[in-house]
Write an enzyme that holds these catalytic residues in place. Sequence first.
Site, mmCIF file in Angstrom:
data_model
loop_
_atom_site.group_PDB
_atom_site.id
_atom_site.type_symbol
_atom_site.label_atom_id
_atom_site.label_comp_id
_atom_site.label_asym_id
_atom_site.label_seq_id
_atom_site.Cartn_x
_atom_site.Cartn_y
_atom_site.Cartn_z
ATOM 1 N N PRO A 73 1.179 -1.708 -0.149
ATOM 2 C CA PRO A 73 -0.462 0.215 0.095
ATOM 3 C C PRO A 73 0.983 0.910 -0.060
ATOM 4 O O PRO A 73 1.116 1.854 1.305
ATOM 5 C CB PRO A 73 -0.707 -0.370 1.557
ATOM 6 C CG PRO A 73 0.086 -0.367 2.027
ATOM 7 C CD PRO A 73 0.445 -2.193 1.575
ATOM 8 N N MET A 74 0.642 1.263 -0.969
ATOM 9 C CA MET A 74 1.903 2.486 -1.012
ATOM 10 C C MET A 74 1.299 4.017 -0.825
ATOM 11 O O MET A 74 2.289 5.205 -0.405
ATOM 12 C CB MET A 74 2.634 3.075 -2.680
ATOM 13 C CG MET A 74 3.693 1.940 -3.053
ATOM 14 S SD MET A 74 4.161 1.891 -4.969
ATOM 15 C CE MET A 74 2.866 2.136 -6.322
ATOM 16 N N HIS A 75 0.116 4.178 -1.073
ATOM 17 C CA HIS A 75 -0.913 4.830 -0.552
ATOM 18 C C HIS A 75 -0.451 5.345 1.034
ATOM 19 O O HIS A 75 -1.041 5.975 1.683
ATOM 20 C CB HIS A 75 -2.103 5.055 -1.199
ATOM 21 C CG HIS A 75 -3.014 4.493 -0.241
ATOM 22 N ND1 HIS A 75 -2.306 2.761 -1.492
ATOM 23 C CD2 HIS A 75 -3.878 4.057 0.030
ATOM 24 C CE1 HIS A 75 -3.629 2.173 -0.594
ATOM 25 N NE2 HIS A 75 -3.913 2.926 0.375
ATOM 26 N N ARG A 76 -0.012 4.476 1.773
ATOM 27 C CA ARG A 76 -0.465 4.827 3.536
ATOM 28 C C ARG A 76 1.005 4.872 4.165
ATOM 29 O O ARG A 76 2.160 5.311 3.224
ATOM 30 C CB ARG A 76 -0.667 3.602 3.523
ATOM 31 C CG ARG A 76 -2.197 2.900 3.214
ATOM 32 C CD ARG A 76 -2.073 1.052 3.727
ATOM 33 N NE ARG A 76 -3.688 0.952 4.018
ATOM 34 C CZ ARG A 76 -4.371 -0.266 3.997
ATOM 35 N NH1 ARG A 76 -3.879 -1.837 4.830
ATOM 36 N NH2 ARG A 76 -5.260 -0.470 3.867
ATOM 37 N N PRO A 77 1.044 5.270 5.508
ATOM 38 C CA PRO A 77 1.491 6.120 6.032
ATOM 39 C C PRO A 77 2.932 4.956 5.856
ATOM 40 O O PRO A 77 4.166 4.817 6.247
ATOM 41 C CB PRO A 77 1.491 6.758 7.246
ATOM 42 C CG PRO A 77 0.426 6.869 7.714
ATOM 43 C CD PRO A 77 -0.868 5.626 6.079
#
Length: 204
Positions: A73-77
């Site tokens: 999940p590249m969009h998560r922290p």
Amino acid sequence: MSKLSESPTIHPTARVAHSTLGRYTEVGAGCTVSRSTMGDYSYCVGNTQIAYSTIGKFANIAANVRIYASMHPMHRPSLHHFTYRSAWYFEGEEDDAEFFEWRESNAITIGHDTWIGHGAVIMPGVTIGNGAIIGSNAVVTKDVADFAIAVGVPARTIRQRFNDDVAGRLDALAWWDWSHEKLHQALPDFRKLPIEAFLEKYQS
């Protein structure tokens, strides 16, 4: 090697889970097939990993291939497992079902009579057409057309196996749907006839 049969052949060291295998299929040593379908006569060998994929008939999948390189999940922290395989880390926590649904929605489709070369990586969401060839160690990030040959990192099409007329006729013939008996009868022609002569004989 023992003769293949209508029942899939799965090596003792291979793992198949939540998947459907067709007739005369083979899953070789160290391979994993998960949440996928492999059509009749398709095979994979030597530590290949397949997930979230629909694979047609007569697919030739070499060793150390990765079909569906799992996306983090590249969009998560954080990219880490703990955010979606949370049950591994925290008491009373469940895994992130929505994330795994997203992975499944980015499935791979591979056509009939394809050849996936040694060490190739097929990324999520890609479609590879009938008769296509993927070169060794290629990383496929975009769709590959029917009967195309794609190589490199990222993979790009370098040429077509046949001209448009021959490719269209071969697609229309769909020999991959023939019965086992008809395939056997046509074996000498598969071995010896030039492609145009083969099409002329079997399209008439």
